[in-house]
Design a protein around this motif. Structure first.
Motif, PDB file in Angstrom:
ATOM      1  N   PHE A  38       0.839  -1.207   0.000  1.00 31.85           N
ATOM      2  CA  PHE A  38       0.000   0.000   0.000  1.00 31.85           C
ATOM      3  C   PHE A  38       0.871   1.253   0.000  1.00 31.85           C
ATOM      4  CE2 PHE A  38      -2.258  -3.276   2.518  1.00 31.85           C
ATOM      5  CZ  PHE A  38      -3.333  -3.482   1.651  1.00 31.85           C
ATOM      6  N   CYS A  39       0.432   2.264  -0.745  1.00 27.32           N
ATOM      7  CA  CYS A  39       1.080   3.583  -0.736  1.00 27.32           C
ATOM      8  C   CYS A  39      -0.011   4.635  -0.836  1.00 27.32           C
ATOM      9  CB  CYS A  39       2.020   3.735  -1.937  1.00 27.32           C
ATOM     10  SG  CYS A  39       3.546   2.794  -1.736  1.00 27.32           S
ATOM     11  N   THR A  40       0.272   5.849  -0.355  1.00 29.29           N
ATOM     12  CA  THR A  40      -0.744   6.894  -0.524  1.00 29.29           C
ATOM     13  C   THR A  40      -0.712   7.452  -1.941  1.00 29.29           C
ATOM     14  OG1 THR A  40       0.809   8.068   0.874  1.00 29.29           O
ATOM     15  CG2 THR A  40      -1.410   7.977   1.639  1.00 29.29           C
ATOM     16  N   VAL A  41       0.502   7.523  -2.518  1.00 28.52           N
ATOM     17  CA  VAL A  41       0.665   8.052  -3.877  1.00 28.52           C
ATOM     18  C   VAL A  41       1.609   7.098  -4.586  1.00 28.52           C
ATOM     19  CG1 VAL A  41       1.705   9.947  -5.200  1.00 28.52           C
ATOM     20  CG2 VAL A  41       0.415  10.452  -3.126  1.00 28.52           C
ATOM     21  N   ARG A  42       1.378   6.889  -5.870  1.00 31.96           N
ATOM     22  CA  ARG A  42       2.316   6.057  -6.646  1.00 31.96           C
ATOM     23  C   ARG A  42       3.380   6.968  -7.244  1.00 31.96           C
ATOM     24  NH1 ARG A  42       4.316   1.143  -8.586  1.00 31.96           N
ATOM     25  NH2 ARG A  42       2.286   0.219  -8.274  1.00 31.96           N
ATOM     26  N   CYS A  43       4.636   6.825  -6.814  1.00 29.73           N
ATOM     27  CA  CYS A  43       5.699   7.653  -7.373  1.00 29.73           C
ATOM     28  C   CYS A  43       5.904   7.247  -8.831  1.00 29.73           C
ATOM     29  CB  CYS A  43       6.994   7.454  -6.600  1.00 29.73           C
ATOM     30  SG  CYS A  43       6.791   7.700  -4.826  1.00 29.73           S
ATOM     31  N   GLY A  44       6.130   8.236  -9.690  1.00 26.21           N
ATOM     32  CA  GLY A  44       6.167   7.978 -11.133  1.00 26.21           C
ATOM     33  C   GLY A  44       7.270   7.037 -11.571  1.00 26.21           C
ATOM     34  N   TYR A  45       8.312   6.857 -10.759  1.00 27.43           N
ATOM     35  CA  TYR A  45       9.461   6.030 -11.161  1.00 27.43           C
ATOM     36  C   TYR A  45       9.356   4.598 -10.650  1.00 27.43           C
ATOM     37  CZ  TYR A  45      10.813   6.999  -6.351  1.00 27.43           C
ATOM     38  OH  TYR A  45      10.817   7.095  -4.984  1.00 27.43           O
ATOM     39  N   CYS A  46       8.360   4.334  -9.790  1.00 29.13           N
ATOM     40  CA  CYS A  46       8.377   3.089  -9.013  1.00 29.13           C
ATOM     41  C   CYS A  46       7.527   2.008  -9.671  1.00 29.13           C
ATOM     42  CB  CYS A  46       7.837   3.377  -7.615  1.00 29.13           C
ATOM     43  SG  CYS A  46       7.704   1.902  -6.589  1.00 29.13           S
ATOM     44  N   ASP A  47       8.090   0.804  -9.837  1.00 25.60           N
ATOM     45  CA  ASP A  47       7.269  -0.290 -10.378  1.00 25.60           C
ATOM     46  C   ASP A  47       7.145  -1.425  -9.359  1.00 25.60           C
ATOM     47  OD1 ASP A  47       9.602  -1.776 -10.587  1.00 25.60           O
ATOM     48  OD2 ASP A  47       9.098  -2.559 -12.561  1.00 25.60           O
ATOM     49  N   ASN A  49       5.287  -3.656  -6.439  1.00 26.03           N
ATOM     50  CA  ASN A  49       3.913  -4.163  -6.393  1.00 26.03           C
ATOM     51  C   ASN A  49       3.166  -3.457  -5.259  1.00 26.03           C
ATOM     52  OD1 ASN A  49       1.733  -5.815  -7.031  1.00 26.03           O
ATOM     53  ND2 ASN A  49       2.396  -7.410  -5.588  1.00 26.03           N
ATOM     54  N   THR A  50       2.589  -2.311  -5.587  1.00 20.39           N
ATOM     55  CA  THR A  50       1.942  -1.517  -4.544  1.00 20.39           C
ATOM     56  C   THR A  50       0.727  -0.794  -5.121  1.00 20.39           C
ATOM     57  OG1 THR A  50       2.346   0.093  -2.802  1.00 20.39           O
ATOM     58  CG2 THR A  50       3.469   0.507  -4.878  1.00 20.39           C
ATOM     59  N   TYR A  51      -0.237  -0.479  -4.258  1.00 23.15           N
ATOM     60  CA  TYR A  51      -1.555   0.020  -4.689  1.00 23.15           C
ATOM     61  C   TYR A  51      -1.937   1.200  -3.810  1.00 23.15           C
ATOM     62  CZ  TYR A  51      -1.259  -4.551  -6.802  1.00 23.15           C
ATOM     63  OH  TYR A  51      -0.811  -5.625  -7.529  1.00 23.15           O
ATOM     64  N   GLY A  93       8.873  -4.389   4.041  1.00 24.06           N
ATOM     65  CA  GLY A  93       9.143  -3.483   2.934  1.00 24.06           C
ATOM     66  C   GLY A  93       7.886  -3.248   2.124  1.00 24.06           C
ATOM     67  N   GLY A  94       8.024  -2.406   1.114  1.00 24.75           N
ATOM     68  CA  GLY A  94       6.778  -2.113   0.409  1.00 24.75           C
ATOM     69  C   GLY A  94       6.977  -1.661  -1.000  1.00 24.75           C
ATOM     70  N   GLY A  95       5.967  -0.906  -1.352  1.00 23.57           N
ATOM     71  CA  GLY A  95       4.943  -0.256  -0.583  1.00 23.57           C
ATOM     72  C   GLY A  95       5.459   0.564   0.617  1.00 23.57           C
ATOM     73  N   THR A  96       4.524   0.902   1.423  1.00 19.32           N
ATOM     74  CA  THR A  96       4.802   1.724   2.603  1.00 19.32           C
ATOM     75  C   THR A  96       4.290   0.986   3.837  1.00 19.32           C
ATOM     76  OG1 THR A  96       4.513   3.697   1.225  1.00 19.32           O
ATOM     77  CG2 THR A  96       4.480   4.033   3.606  1.00 19.32           C
ATOM     78  N   PRO A  97       5.156   0.182   4.471  1.00 22.52           N
ATOM     79  CA  PRO A  97       4.692  -0.624   5.610  1.00 22.52           C
ATOM     80  C   PRO A  97       4.047   0.225   6.700  1.00 22.52           C
ATOM     81  CG  PRO A  97       6.930  -1.232   4.995  1.00 22.52           C
ATOM     82  CD  PRO A  97       6.561  -0.069   4.136  1.00 22.52           C
ATOM     83  N   SER A 128      10.006   3.099   5.785  1.00 17.01           N
ATOM     84  CA  SER A 128       9.004   4.081   6.148  1.00 17.01           C
ATOM     85  C   SER A 128       9.173   5.327   5.295  1.00 17.01           C
ATOM     86  CB  SER A 128       9.200   4.437   7.628  1.00 17.01           C
ATOM     87  OG  SER A 128       8.315   5.470   7.968  1.00 17.01           O
ATOM     88  N   ASN A 129       8.066   5.891   4.852  1.00 14.72           N
ATOM     89  CA  ASN A 129       8.153   7.189   4.176  1.00 14.72           C
ATOM     90  C   ASN A 129       8.119   8.256   5.269  1.00 14.72           C
ATOM     91  OD1 ASN A 129       7.561   5.351   2.174  1.00 14.72           O
ATOM     92  ND2 ASN A 129       6.460   6.851   0.943  1.00 14.72           N
ATOM     93  N   PRO A 130       8.887   9.322   5.124  1.00 13.54           N
ATOM     94  CA  PRO A 130       8.949  10.313   6.207  1.00 13.54           C
ATOM     95  C   PRO A 130       7.585  10.885   6.593  1.00 13.54           C
ATOM     96  CG  PRO A 130      10.693  10.692   4.617  1.00 13.54           C
ATOM     97  CD  PRO A 130       9.830   9.622   4.035  1.00 13.54           C
ATOM     98  N   ASP A 165       7.736  12.755  -7.647  1.00 14.21           N
ATOM     99  CA  ASP A 165       6.371  12.659  -7.066  1.00 14.21           C
ATOM    100  C   ASP A 165       6.387  12.363  -5.574  1.00 14.21           C
ATOM    101  OD1 ASP A 165       5.154  12.952  -9.604  1.00 14.21           O
ATOM    102  OD2 ASP A 165       5.384  10.797  -9.970  1.00 14.21           O
ATOM    103  N   ARG A 166       7.474  12.703  -4.888  1.00 12.39           N
ATOM    104  CA  ARG A 166       7.515  12.452  -3.443  1.00 12.39           C
ATOM    105  C   ARG A 166       6.702  13.520  -2.740  1.00 12.39           C
ATOM    106  NH1 ARG A 166       9.495   7.358  -2.344  1.00 12.39           N
ATOM    107  NH2 ARG A 166       9.609   8.099  -0.214  1.00 12.39           N
ATOM    108  N   THR A 167       5.965  13.093  -1.731  1.00 10.87           N
ATOM    109  CA  THR A 167       4.998  14.002  -1.121  1.00 10.87           C
ATOM    110  C   THR A 167       5.510  14.673   0.154  1.00 10.87           C
ATOM    111  OG1 THR A 167       4.124  12.056  -0.023  1.00 10.87           O
ATOM    112  CG2 THR A 167       2.958  12.805  -1.994  1.00 10.87           C
TER     113      THR A 167
END
Ligand code: SAM
Ligand code: SF4
Length: 403
Positions: A38-47, A49-51, A93-97, A128-130, A165-167
């Motif tokens: 799971f992620c809140t936003v999909r970063c444009g460079y990232c492939d 497996n996250t939703y 790992g993730g995604g955003t654990p 973790s994302n900051p 696309d980092r938030t």
């Protein structure tokens, strides 16, 4: 975890491993990887497996994910039998654990401990994302047994973060590191990316300096990879953004290596630096040295005793399999001796501890003096270690050493 799954051999419904795969399991370090898709936003460079949706379909929501993952931990116990398998590393790992609550992450960790037992001094990491944690969450994670946190900083420069696309607001990075320290985390790591379109050498220098000002124990710095099928790849194809330039990437690699070295962080893998031996990421070292690990979660990969398998990719298919008491593995492959040897050469030539010369065949051994003379390899006892230039030219080294 690439987005497309490779083909492979079928896996029996109960996920049983082929004969011989369990020999010696538990005598070598054993790790768990837990994928949180799971992620809140999909970063444009990232492939990866996250939703970005909370609800992905029946049985696959953020709210029920921990229960589903725990089902797979229980299956892992049944597949591995009664062997004593103390777990030396766990990596979320993730995604955003950290989009899951500390109590959800803690309950997955507790299930691993209940089923297998954590080895004394086990390393337990979460990415973790900051902007996905605060001081309270970090306290709660530490209290539940997490020992290491890896923050996705990527850059300190707003226009670079915007292209990625980092938030998060970059001022949040020093703050989360401080909170992690106050919570009692001994090991704090920062992830950086270099080579983003529009990033100057001075921008990169700023990011490295800001990272160092946080006094991390560990840094991972990866060049930006333009992955097929991502929004970034489409923008590059349309000519909106340039492809990262090889010479610029090399300059940025040398800069980060020099600055980190100057601050007391030494490389131990081409893209990873640590304050000392105890700050190296033991979980990643397990991947790079052919260790055993079980990957929990959709699309997660596992390796036990020369058998590699990977789970179905979509969280709904994953949850369905577990609900039907079936293995979530999609396919597997049995690694023969030559494949394992080639993988050792590819992975261990990226390590400061190097590759034992005996892993090479006659042709590879014959190529060593030339690579040493060209300044790409150095010899440390019976081990071969890439030089600084060699770290930049790993592909060229491997081309000479492998058939
Ligand atoms: C998959 S992320 C998970 C952690 C967290 N969601 C984050 O982004 O910080 C792990 C690391 O992979 C990096 N990464 C993902 N795609 C990449 C790419 N195409 N090139 C370089 N690094 C990449 C991320 O930036 C991050 O630091
Ligand atoms: S936050 Fe991390 S995992 Fe999520 S899309 Fe961005 S890079 Fe990928």
């Amino acid at each position: 975890m690439p987005s497309a799954l490779p083909a492979g051999d079928p896996v029996p419904e109960d996920g049983a491993l082929p004969e011989g795969a369990l020999d010696g399991v538990g005598e070598r370090p054993f790790g768990f990887y837990v994928h949180v898709p799971f992620c809140t936003v999909r970063c444009g460079y990232c492939d990866f497996n996250t939703y970005t949706a909370d609800e992905l379909g029946p049985g696959a929501s953020r709210a029920t994910y921990a229960e589903t993952a725990i089902e797979e931990v229980r299956r892992a116990r049944r597949v591995l039998g009664d062997a004593d398998v103390p777990v030396s590393t766990v990596f979320f790992g993730g995604g955003t654990p950290t989009l899951l609550s500390p109590s959800d992450l803690g309950s997955i960790l507790r299930a691993i401990d209940d089923e297998f037992g954590l080895a004394p001094g086990a390393e337990v990491t979460t990415e973790s994302n900051p902007d996905s944690v605060d001081a309270t969450a970090l306290d709660a994670l530490r209290a539940r047994g997490f020992t290491r946190v890896s923050f996705g900083m990527q850059s300190a420069v707003p226009h670079v973060l915007a292209v990625l696309d980092r938030t998060h607001d970059p001022v949040r990075v020093p703050r989360v590191v401080e909170w992690a320290r106050a919570a009692g985390f001994d090991q704090v790591s920062l992830d950086l990316i270099y080579g983003t379109p529009g990033e100057s050498l001075a921008d990169w220098e700023t990011s490295v300096e800001v990272a160092l000002a946080c006094a991390p124990d560990h840094v991972s710095a990866y060049s930006l990879i333009v992955e097929e099928g991502t929004a970034l790849a489409r923008r590059v194809k349309r000519g909106e953004l340039p492809m990262p330039d090889e010479d610029d990437l090399a300059d940025k690699y040398l800069l980060v290596d020099e600055r980190l070295h100057g601050a007391g962080l030494e490389w131990y893998e081409v893209s990873n630096w640590a304050r000392d031996g105890s700050s190296r990421c033991r979980h990643n070292l397990l991947y790079w040295t052919g260790g055993d690990w079980w990957g929990v979660g959709p699309g997660a990969h596992s390796h036990v005793g020369g058998v590699r398998w990977w789970n179905v990719k979509h969280p709904v298919a994953y949850a369905d399999r577990l609900a039907a008491d079936r293995s979530p593995a999609h396919a597997r492959e049995l690694l023969d001796d030559e494949t394992r040897r080639v993988e050792r050469v590819l992975l261990e030539l990226r390590l400061r501890d190097g590759l034992p010369r005996g892993v090479l065949d006659d042709r590879g051994r014959a190529a060593v003096p030339g690579l040493v003379a060209r300044g790409l390899l150095t010899e440390a006892g019976d081990r071969l270690v890439p030089s600084r230039t060699g770290r930049l030219l790993a592909d060229a080294i491997v081309r000479d050493l492998l058939p």
